[in-house]
Design an enzyme around this catalytic site. Structure first.
Site, PDB file in Angstrom:
ATOM      1  N   TYR A  43     -13.112  -4.881  -1.589  1.00 46.03           N
ATOM      2  CA  TYR A  43     -12.427  -5.670  -0.569  1.00 46.03           C
ATOM      3  C   TYR A  43     -13.224  -5.653   0.718  1.00 46.03           C
ATOM      4  CZ  TYR A  43      -8.656  -6.878   2.738  1.00 46.03           C
ATOM      5  OH  TYR A  43      -7.890  -7.460   3.727  1.00 46.03           O
ATOM      6  N   ASP A  57      -9.138  -5.668  15.719  1.00 48.29           N
ATOM      7  CA  ASP A  57      -8.814  -6.698  14.724  1.00 48.29           C
ATOM      8  C   ASP A  57      -7.829  -7.709  15.318  1.00 48.29           C
ATOM      9  OD1 ASP A  57      -8.503  -8.027  12.308  1.00 48.29           O
ATOM     10  OD2 ASP A  57      -7.163  -6.520  11.441  1.00 48.29           O
ATOM     11  N   ASP A  84     -11.028 -10.839   3.204  1.00 47.58           N
ATOM     12  CA  ASP A  84      -9.992 -11.101   4.208  1.00 47.58           C
ATOM     13  C   ASP A  84     -10.453 -12.300   5.026  1.00 47.58           C
ATOM     14  OD1 ASP A  84      -8.265 -11.045   6.348  1.00 47.58           O
ATOM     15  OD2 ASP A  84      -8.564  -8.931   6.826  1.00 47.58           O
ATOM     16  N   ASP A  86      -8.463 -13.822   7.183  1.00 38.86           N
ATOM     17  CA  ASP A  86      -7.563 -13.895   8.348  1.00 38.86           C
ATOM     18  C   ASP A  86      -6.693 -15.161   8.300  1.00 38.86           C
ATOM     19  OD1 ASP A  86      -8.245 -11.429   9.403  1.00 38.86           O
ATOM     20  OD2 ASP A  86      -9.800 -12.215  10.700  1.00 38.86           O
ATOM     21  N   HIS A 111      -7.899 -13.908   1.092  1.00 35.03           N
ATOM     22  CA  HIS A 111      -6.507 -14.076   1.547  1.00 35.03           C
ATOM     23  C   HIS A 111      -6.424 -14.717   2.916  1.00 35.03           C
ATOM     24  CE1 HIS A 111      -6.170 -10.457   4.162  1.00 35.03           C
ATOM     25  NE2 HIS A 111      -6.755  -9.752   3.204  1.00 35.03           N
ATOM     26  N   GLU A 113      -3.512 -15.696   5.978  1.00 34.53           N
ATOM     27  CA  GLU A 113      -2.220 -15.196   6.471  1.00 34.53           C
ATOM     28  C   GLU A 113      -1.526 -16.217   7.365  1.00 34.53           C
ATOM     29  OE1 GLU A 113      -4.279 -11.944   8.181  1.00 34.53           O
ATOM     30  OE2 GLU A 113      -3.949 -12.607  10.245  1.00 34.53           O
ATOM     31  N   CYS A 121      -3.473  -7.130  13.967  1.00 31.49           N
ATOM     32  CA  CYS A 121      -3.353  -6.308  12.761  1.00 31.49           C
ATOM     33  C   CYS A 121      -1.925  -6.458  12.250  1.00 31.49           C
ATOM     34  CB  CYS A 121      -3.668  -4.849  13.097  1.00 31.49           C
ATOM     35  SG  CYS A 121      -3.037  -3.713  11.853  1.00 31.49           S
ATOM     36  N   ARG A 156      -0.952 -14.378   2.235  1.00 29.14           N
ATOM     37  CA  ARG A 156      -0.340 -13.203   2.882  1.00 29.14           C
ATOM     38  C   ARG A 156       0.729 -13.693   3.844  1.00 29.14           C
ATOM     39  NH1 ARG A 156      -3.570  -8.845   6.814  1.00 29.14           N
ATOM     40  NH2 ARG A 156      -2.164  -9.110   8.577  1.00 29.14           N
ATOM     41  N   GLU A 186       2.829  -8.514   3.722  1.00 28.77           N
ATOM     42  CA  GLU A 186       2.249  -7.547   4.657  1.00 28.77           C
ATOM     43  C   GLU A 186       3.336  -6.694   5.311  1.00 28.77           C
ATOM     44  OE1 GLU A 186      -0.155  -5.931   5.324  1.00 28.77           O
ATOM     45  OE2 GLU A 186      -1.166  -6.329   7.230  1.00 28.77           O
ATOM     46  N   ASN A 208      -0.689  -3.721   0.038  1.00 27.24           N
ATOM     47  CA  ASN A 208      -1.659  -3.175   1.000  1.00 27.24           C
ATOM     48  C   ASN A 208      -1.246  -1.752   1.362  1.00 27.24           C
ATOM     49  OD1 ASN A 208      -3.372  -2.661   3.137  1.00 27.24           O
ATOM     50  ND2 ASN A 208      -2.436  -4.160   4.527  1.00 27.24           N
TER      51      ASN A 208
END
Ligand code: MIC
Length: 295
Positions: A43, A57, A84, A86, A111, A113, A121, A156, A186, A208
């Site tokens: 990942y 982040d 990721d 985002d 992924h 989100e 985060c 996500r 998440e 996660n």
């Protein structure tokens, strides 16, 4: 499709056979280590990449930086990489470009989100969400943009921490209808929430298991029973590596030499072995031997 399986196909086959423990790798070298140890996939964490660049982040890193790192990891190992992505770096048309570039870099899945840009985060408070409809449109854009139909699109939802579990479930159903292959809820807050979410949404699901966040650190076997097929450990290796780096630096600051650290170190031989020095040297010798006038 003929020929060897695509990264997405390999990832799907792996999770169909087994629940997957997927470590975050903060550089290609650690990805090679994960491969050597027998992990089925790796990942690329946005939080980990940001941190390694000395950044929080909060949506500061760019698509170019993520693609660059994803490509380096894909070149260093043959393992399927989940990246990721985002928020997809913007709206639906940005998502298209993000998917195309990450797929070209060689990832097996990514992924997206449903947070508003700039993102945070997932385990912090103060997140804001885009509408479920806008996110569904982004998923549709991602699905339409992939060239390999097996590239894994993971949706996500950050809704649990903003509007509660019911809304997270509602959104997840919508994202599945929009074409998401896997759902990533998440920051669920208890084992029961993981179980209820799985029952209400159905698999395949990603859990996660990041440390020091809102979610309990659950056993993979238990998650698997509920339908979670991919279990992420995004920052575990980074957090431990940071502790080791801190100890080394503290020691160097005050000690006259570093000899007592040697037993804890990765040796030159181990590092060279991981990097396949021998293989490179052998090939170099062979090519040199084959060079013009050197037969
Ligand atoms: C999964 C995650 O997006 C990541 O960047 O790895 C982070 C991990 C973390 O900060 O613990 C997240 O859960 O938001």
């Amino acid at each position: 499709m003929s020929g060897s399986p695509t990264p997405g196909q390999r990832l799907r086959r792996a999770w169909e056979a087994n629940v997957l423990a997927i470590p975050g790798v903060f550089c290609p070298l650690v990805a090679k280590m994960a491969e050597r140890l027998g992990f089925p996939a790796v990942y690329l964490s946005g939080g980990g990449l940001s941190a390694s660049l000395g950044l929080p982040d909060i949506g500061l890193i760019t698509l170019t930086e993520v693609v660059h790192q994803a490509q380096a990891i894909c070149q260093a190992t043959a393992l399927p990489l989940i990246c990721d992505a985002d928020t997809g770096f913007g709206s639906s048309v940005n998502v298209e470009r993000t998917v195309r570039q990450l797929e070209a870099a060689g990832v097996a899945g990514l992924h997206l989100e449903d947070q508003e840009l700039p993102k945070r985060c997932g385990h912090l408070s103060g997140k804001t969400l885009i509408s479920a409809e806008e996110m569904a449109a982004k998923i549709q854009a991602a699905v339409a943009a992939r060239r390999d139909p097996n590239l894994v699109i993971i949706a996500r939802t950050d809704a649990r921490g903003v509007q509660g579990l019911e809304e997270a479930i509602r959104r997840a159903r919508l994202y599945k209808q929009a074409g998401a292959d896997v759902i990533f809820p998440e920051a669920l807050e208890s084992a029961e929430e993981f179980a209820v979410f799985a029952r209400e949404v159905g698999g395949p699901l990603l859990a996660n298991m990041t440390e020091f966040g809102r979610s309990p650190l659950l056993e993979r076997s238990r998650l698997a029973q509920w339908g979670y097929r991919l279990v992420l450990y995004p920052l575990t290796a980074l957090r431990l590596a940071l502790r080791a780096a801190e100890a080394a630096l503290r020691h160097l600051l005050t000690a006259d030499h570093q000899r007592e650290l040697l037993p804890q170190m990765y040796t030159r031989a181990e590092l060279y072995d991981l990097l396949d020095y021998k293989g490179y040297e052998e090939r170099d010798r062979r090519y040199f031997g084959l060079g013009p006038g050197r037969e």
